[in-house]
Every structure is written in C-alpha cells, then in structure tokens.
Design an enzyme around this catalytic site. Structure first.
Site, PDB file in Angstrom:
ATOM      1  N   ASP A 148      -3.847   8.343  -9.782  1.00 18.18           N
ATOM      2  CA  ASP A 148      -3.337   7.041 -10.196  1.00 18.18           C
ATOM      3  C   ASP A 148      -3.989   5.956  -9.340  1.00 18.18           C
ATOM      4  OD1 ASP A 148      -0.470   6.091 -11.778  1.00 18.18           O
ATOM      5  OD2 ASP A 148      -1.417   4.667 -10.387  1.00 18.18           O
ATOM      6  N   ILE A 149      -4.376   4.865  -9.985  1.00 21.93           N
ATOM      7  CA  ILE A 149      -5.083   3.779  -9.287  1.00 21.93           C
ATOM      8  C   ILE A 149      -4.162   3.017  -8.326  1.00 21.93           C
ATOM      9  CG2 ILE A 149      -4.751   1.855 -10.922  1.00 21.93           C
ATOM     10  CD1 ILE A 149      -7.848   1.477 -10.802  1.00 21.93           C
ATOM     11  N   ASN A 160       7.228   8.471 -18.366  1.00 16.28           N
ATOM     12  CA  ASN A 160       7.890   7.275 -18.876  1.00 16.28           C
ATOM     13  C   ASN A 160       7.708   7.221 -20.388  1.00 16.28           C
ATOM     14  OD1 ASN A 160       8.775   6.228 -16.372  1.00 16.28           O
ATOM     15  ND2 ASN A 160       6.713   5.481 -15.954  1.00 16.28           N
ATOM     16  N   GLY A 165       9.773   1.391 -18.825  1.00 15.85           N
ATOM     17  CA  GLY A 165       8.695   0.672 -18.146  1.00 15.85           C
ATOM     18  C   GLY A 165       7.324   1.238 -18.457  1.00 15.85           C
ATOM     19  N   HIS A 177       1.246  10.711 -20.830  1.00 11.65           N
ATOM     20  CA  HIS A 177       0.825  11.200 -19.512  1.00 11.65           C
ATOM     21  C   HIS A 177       2.038  11.604 -18.704  1.00 11.65           C
ATOM     22  CE1 HIS A 177       1.442   6.816 -19.302  1.00 11.65           C
ATOM     23  NE2 HIS A 177       1.887   7.019 -18.070  1.00 11.65           N
ATOM     24  N   HIS A 236       3.186  11.905 -14.703  1.00 12.16           N
ATOM     25  CA  HIS A 236       2.859  11.619 -13.304  1.00 12.16           C
ATOM     26  C   HIS A 236       3.279  12.829 -12.477  1.00 12.16           C
ATOM     27  CE1 HIS A 236       2.841   7.015 -13.732  1.00 12.16           C
ATOM     28  NE2 HIS A 236       3.431   7.391 -14.858  1.00 12.16           N
TER      29      HIS A 236
HETATM   30  P1  AMP Z   1       3.308   4.282 -17.018  1.00  9.56           P
HETATM   31  O1  AMP Z   1       2.666   3.963 -18.342  1.00  9.56           O
HETATM   32  O2  AMP Z   1       4.313   3.264 -16.624  1.00  9.56           O
HETATM   33  O3  AMP Z   1       3.858   5.682 -16.933  1.00  9.56           O
HETATM   34  O4  AMP Z   1       2.219   4.205 -15.867  1.00  9.56           O
HETATM   35  C1  AMP Z   1       0.855   4.082 -16.072  1.00  9.56           C
HETATM   36  C2  AMP Z   1       0.175   4.395 -14.764  1.00  9.56           C
HETATM   37  O5  AMP Z   1      -1.218   4.290 -14.971  1.00  9.56           O
HETATM   38  C3  AMP Z   1       0.509   3.455 -13.594  1.00  9.56           C
HETATM   39  O6  AMP Z   1       1.036   4.213 -12.517  1.00  9.56           O
HETATM   40  C4  AMP Z   1      -0.841   2.821 -13.238  1.00  9.56           C
HETATM   41  O7  AMP Z   1      -1.021   2.614 -11.861  1.00  9.56           O
HETATM   42  C5  AMP Z   1      -1.827   3.836 -13.779  1.00  9.56           C
HETATM   43  N1  AMP Z   1      -3.124   3.293 -14.133  1.00  9.56           N
HETATM   44  C6  AMP Z   1      -3.403   2.182 -14.860  1.00  9.56           C
HETATM   45  N2  AMP Z   1      -4.724   2.011 -14.969  1.00  9.56           N
HETATM   46  C7  AMP Z   1      -5.310   3.046 -14.318  1.00  9.56           C
HETATM   47  C8  AMP Z   1      -6.659   3.443 -14.081  1.00  9.56           C
HETATM   48  N3  AMP Z   1      -7.693   2.725 -14.530  1.00  9.56           N
HETATM   49  N4  AMP Z   1      -6.882   4.558 -13.359  1.00  9.56           N
HETATM   50  C9  AMP Z   1      -5.857   5.298 -12.884  1.00  9.56           C
HETATM   51  N5  AMP Z   1      -4.557   4.992 -13.085  1.00  9.56           N
HETATM   52  C10 AMP Z   1      -4.292   3.877 -13.786  1.00  9.56           C
END
Ligand code: AMP
Length: 120
Positions: A34-35, A92, A98, A105, A107
C-alpha cells in the site's frame, strides 16, 4: 465488465501504467505494498480480473478462483512472516466503509500491535 471503471488506480497498476511494489504475482492475483501504509506491513491483494467489490467477486468469480484467492491471501501473510504474531484482513465494501478504489482488494495489515477496530 459493465460498471467497472477501467481507469481506477488498480486497473492502471495491472496494465503497468502505474508502478507498484509487487510482493506476489501469479496468473490470477497481484499483491503489492500500500502506498500509504498504516502499519509496518500493509499489502493489498487483488484479483487480476475486473471485480468491483467483495460482493461482486464473491458472487461472480468461480469457486476455484475464490478458493485460490483466499488461499493466496493466507500464503502471502505467511510469506510476510505475519502468521506467528497475527495480522488483520480488511475488505472495505461500499460507501459507508470508506472504500476508495472500485477494484476488489483485501488489505493485509500487520507487523505491530494493532488498535481496536470498534467504531473504526
Ligand atoms: P480502500 O479502497 O479504502 O480499501 O483503500 C484503497 C487503498 O489503496 C488505500 O489504502 C490507498 O493507500 C491504496 N492506494 C491507492 N493508490 C495506490 C497506489 N498507487 N499504490 C498502492 N496503494 C495505493
């Protein structure tokens, strides 16, 4: 797939238009860091096929692909040395969660003592 946003960031990562730090890859799955990590280990595991959400994946993917996905999540957690001390899985789903990226995906979060999730 109808309704799937081909321009979401994970679709771009899968097309290699955006870089990522890969931790695991096979023909069906990509896992990357995760970024904006919320813990020392924060990895996202995505199916390569276009599923919008957990609900979409769990209703449309084949039983074989669902089993392969979750066994791979488990294997990645093991490879990341999280099995002994533990870790958290988060998927999520929908606006109240959120969820930001409309590509399913999970986490994998760990590597420290995690906080209580009540009210999170
Ligand atoms: P969510 O959709 O809320 O479950 O979370 C999306 C996740 O994607 C967040 O934790 C972001 O930090 C992560 N994210 C967004 N863009 C990138 C990226 N380019 N590379 C890696 N992780 C990412």
């Amino acid at each position: 797939m109808m309704g799937y946003d081909e321009n979401n960031i994970f679709a771009k990562i899968l097309r290699k238009e955006v870089p990522c730090e890969t931790v695991y890859e096979d023909e069906k799955i990509l896992a990357f860091r995760d970024i904006q990590p919320c813990a020392p280990v924060h990895v996202l595991v995505i199916p390569k096929e276009a599923y919008i959400s957990f609900q979409d994946f769990s209703t449309r993917a084949s039983p074989e692909d669902i089993v392969h996905y979750f066994k791979t999540v488990s294997r990645i957690a093991c490879d990341l040395k999280l099995s002994d001390k533990g870790f958290r899985l988060v998927a999520n789903t929908g606006s109240e969660s959120g969820n930001m990226v409309p590509h399913f995906h999970t986490h994998i979060i760990g590597g420290k003592q995690l906080g209580d999730i009540s009210g999170a």
